[in-house]
Write a protein that holds these residues in place. Structure first.
Motif, PDB file in Angstrom:
ATOM      1  N   THR A 151       0.822  -1.225   0.000  1.00  0.00           N
ATOM      2  CA  THR A 151       0.000   0.000   0.000  1.00  0.00           C
ATOM      3  C   THR A 151       0.851   1.269   0.000  1.00  0.00           C
ATOM      4  N   GLN A 152       2.171   1.101  -0.066  1.00  0.00           N
ATOM      5  CA  GLN A 152       3.060   2.263  -0.137  1.00  0.00           C
ATOM      6  C   GLN A 152       4.316   1.854  -0.875  1.00  0.00           C
ATOM      7  N   ILE A 153       5.214   2.833  -1.106  1.00  0.00           N
ATOM      8  CA  ILE A 153       6.521   2.527  -1.690  1.00  0.00           C
ATOM      9  C   ILE A 153       7.480   2.168  -0.551  1.00  0.00           C
ATOM     10  N   TYR A 154       8.157   1.052  -0.682  1.00  0.00           N
ATOM     11  CA  TYR A 154       9.179   0.662   0.295  1.00  0.00           C
ATOM     12  C   TYR A 154      10.549   0.959  -0.310  1.00  0.00           C
ATOM     13  N   TRP A 155      11.321   1.806   0.371  1.00  0.00           N
ATOM     14  CA  TRP A 155      12.591   2.303  -0.164  1.00  0.00           C
ATOM     15  C   TRP A 155      13.772   1.648   0.521  1.00  0.00           C
ATOM     16  N   ILE A 156      14.834   1.439  -0.231  1.00  0.00           N
ATOM     17  CA  ILE A 156      16.142   1.188   0.373  1.00  0.00           C
ATOM     18  C   ILE A 156      17.045   2.333  -0.070  1.00  0.00           C
ATOM     19  N   THR A 157      17.682   2.978   0.917  1.00  0.00           N
ATOM     20  CA  THR A 157      18.366   4.250   0.684  1.00  0.00           C
ATOM     21  C   THR A 157      19.860   4.094   0.909  1.00  0.00           C
ATOM     22  N   SER A 158      20.620   4.629  -0.015  1.00  0.00           N
ATOM     23  CA  SER A 158      22.078   4.513   0.058  1.00  0.00           C
ATOM     24  C   SER A 158      22.635   5.387   1.174  1.00  0.00           C
ATOM     25  N   PRO A 159      23.874   5.142   1.589  1.00  0.00           N
ATOM     26  CA  PRO A 159      24.542   6.106   2.458  1.00  0.00           C
ATOM     27  C   PRO A 159      24.789   7.416   1.697  1.00  0.00           C
ATOM     28  N   VAL A 160      25.129   8.468   2.440  1.00  0.00           N
ATOM     29  CA  VAL A 160      25.426   9.763   1.830  1.00  0.00           C
ATOM     30  C   VAL A 160      26.716   9.665   1.022  1.00  0.00           C
ATOM     31  N   MET A 161      26.680  10.250  -0.178  1.00  0.00           N
ATOM     32  CA  MET A 161      27.870  10.322  -1.026  1.00  0.00           C
ATOM     33  C   MET A 161      28.217  11.799  -1.182  1.00  0.00           C
ATOM     34  N   ASP A 162      29.353  12.198  -0.683  1.00  0.00           N
ATOM     35  CA  ASP A 162      29.745  13.608  -0.700  1.00  0.00           C
ATOM     36  C   ASP A 162      30.221  13.992  -2.108  1.00  0.00           C
ATOM     37  N   CYS A 163      29.379  14.708  -2.831  1.00  0.00           N
ATOM     38  CA  CYS A 163      29.727  15.155  -4.191  1.00  0.00           C
ATOM     39  C   CYS A 163      29.956  16.666  -4.208  1.00  0.00           C
ATOM     40  N   SER A 164      30.384  17.228  -3.067  1.00  0.00           N
ATOM     41  CA  SER A 164      30.470  18.688  -2.951  1.00  0.00           C
ATOM     42  C   SER A 164      31.454  19.295  -3.937  1.00  0.00           C
ATOM     43  N   ASP A 165      32.501  18.585  -4.288  1.00  0.00           N
ATOM     44  CA  ASP A 165      33.422  19.171  -5.259  1.00  0.00           C
ATOM     45  C   ASP A 165      33.571  18.268  -6.484  1.00  0.00           C
ATOM     46  N   VAL A 166      32.441  17.702  -6.908  1.00  0.00           N
ATOM     47  CA  VAL A 166      32.436  16.808  -8.066  1.00  0.00           C
ATOM     48  C   VAL A 166      31.397  17.306  -9.073  1.00  0.00           C
ATOM     49  N   ILE A 167      31.713  17.214 -10.349  1.00  0.00           N
ATOM     50  CA  ILE A 167      30.758  17.593 -11.382  1.00  0.00           C
ATOM     51  C   ILE A 167      30.633  16.472 -12.414  1.00  0.00           C
ATOM     52  N   GLN A 168      29.574  16.578 -13.234  1.00  0.00           N
ATOM     53  CA  GLN A 168      29.239  15.562 -14.234  1.00  0.00           C
ATOM     54  C   GLN A 168      29.137  14.170 -13.586  1.00  0.00           C
ATOM     55  N   VAL A 169      28.395  14.088 -12.498  1.00  0.00           N
ATOM     56  CA  VAL A 169      28.303  12.841 -11.742  1.00  0.00           C
ATOM     57  C   VAL A 169      27.387  11.845 -12.463  1.00  0.00           C
ATOM     58  N   GLN A 170      27.841  10.613 -12.536  1.00  0.00           N
ATOM     59  CA  GLN A 170      27.112   9.534 -13.211  1.00  0.00           C
ATOM     60  C   GLN A 170      26.865   8.382 -12.232  1.00  0.00           C
ATOM     61  N   LEU A 171      25.729   7.720 -12.407  1.00  0.00           N
ATOM     62  CA  LEU A 171      25.389   6.520 -11.634  1.00  0.00           C
ATOM     63  C   LEU A 171      25.352   5.337 -12.592  1.00  0.00           C
ATOM     64  N   ASP A 172      25.905   4.246 -12.133  1.00  0.00           N
ATOM     65  CA  ASP A 172      26.031   3.058 -12.968  1.00  0.00           C
ATOM     66  C   ASP A 172      25.801   1.853 -12.043  1.00  0.00           C
TER      67      ASP A 172
END
Ligand SMILES: [Ca+2]
Ligand SMILES: [Ca+2]
Ligand SMILES: [Ca+2]
Length: 339
Positions: A151-172
């Motif tokens: 009856t709802q969405i069940y999520w699994i959530t990643s740890p925090v990824m610090d992208c503060s000084d990163v650009i053009q970030v890609q997920l694979d």
């Protein structure tokens, strides 16, 4: 023309967009050259390449009879860096396990499901190894399907990824997914932009019934670039009361991007300092606001959260590493300049 790296002179594989006719051509990766036959006129070209600043050249005049040559030098925006990788061999801090979503980290058991619909779960993870671990919904041999009537969405959530000084970030990542079409059941992938969760993928009007591992690449730069709180999450639900499939199986999640356009600090030196400490020093980099110092016991290591030793504020350009207690072991250091 020829497209090259402004600092090394090496050819670049670039997309060359003819703005006026909305059409891309590509340079030859071996030599960086490109060609295009055009009617006489005035044109704008936009050059893009992963890891480089975009270049826009306006007012290019093409005349009849003789070629117009436009050579472009592109400026690197930094070093391709892995921000996060998880093969699920150990617990890196994902949250949302258990409950009705049945999110589990472990060995997929090839469970055939609780009805006759859909392919089974895998029996192997994506990359063969000792652990055989993935995350997924119900990895058991006895069942394997997600639950009906979620009856709802069940999520699994990643740890925090610090992208503060990163650009053009890609997920694979690699997935083995079974989910009934979205008239009935739902699966999601969202990315956190620092303020809200943005849906980057969801199942559509066709049932997904995978029986192999498939790679899924997503450009998450709009959510991740410059974001110190970047996270992703996978969701299952809502579901209806019939026809269950195997759900998510996820492995080898990788997030990477280009880190800082500043040059690498020169003259990095390591010297003995006292009996059980090392002094690591480097030349200052103009424009740097801070430096990140990384350490490993192997020479060709990846810089990332796992190898980060300390962050020091400019103008400091030395650090005393007193945590190296065993000086019989080799330690290798890398320093990056940031702003
Ligand atoms: Ca794995
Ligand atoms: Ca399953
Ligand atoms: Ca269903």
């Amino acid at each position: 023309g020829v497209v090259t790296d402004a600092s090394t002179g090496d050819p670049i594989t670039a997309a060359v967009r003819l703005n006026d006719i909305g059409y891309d051509i590509y340079t030859d990766p071996a030599v960086g050259d490109y060609y295009r036959i055009l009617l006489p006129g005035t044109y704008t070209l936009t050059f893009t390449a992963p890891g480089y600043q975009t270049e826009v050249i306006e007012n290019i005049v093409v005349t009849s009879g003789s070629p117009t040559v436009v050579n472009v030098q592109m400026t690197s925006i930094g070093t391709l860096t892995e921000i996060f990788f998880d093969d699920f061999s150990s617990d890196l801090g994902w949250t949302g396990y258990g409950g009705a979503g049945e999110w589990t980290r472990g060995n997929p058991m090839g469970g055939p499901g609780d009805d006759t619909h859909g392919e089974p779960d895998p029996t192997q993870d994506h990359t063969a190894g000792a652990d055989n671990n993935v995350i997924g919904n119900d990895l058991t041999a006895a069942d394997g399907d997600y639950e009906a009537n979620l009856t709802q969405i069940y999520w699994i959530t990643s740890p925090v990824m610090d992208c503060s000084d990163v650009i053009q970030v890609q997920l694979d990542y690699w997935r083995w997914l079974g989910v009934e079409r979205n008239l009935y059941d739902h699966a999601y992938l969202q990315a956190y932009n620092g303020t809200s969760w943005i849906t980057r993928w969801e199942n559509g009007s066709t049932t997904i019934d995978e029986d192999s591992w498939n790679q899924h690449l997503i450009d998450v730069s709009a959510q991740a670039d410059g974001n110190p709180q970047f996270r992703i999450r996978f969701g299952i639900g809502m579901t209806d009361n019939g026809w269950q499939y195997c759900g998510w199986n996820i492995d080898d999640v990788r997030v990477y991007g280009y880190q800082s356009g500043l040059p690498a600090p020169a003259s990095v030196e390591v010297q003995l300092s006292g009996t059980n400490s090392l002094s690591i020093s480097w030349d200052p980099v103009p424009g740097a606001t801070h430096y990140k110092l990384y350490r490993s016991t192997s020479p060709d290591f990846e810089i990332g959260p796992a190898t980060l030793l300390i962050e020091v504020e400019s103008p400091q350009t030395e650090y005393i590493d007193s945590a190296v207690l065993d000086l019989t072991q080799k330690a290798f250091y890398k320093v990056t300049a940031r702003n």
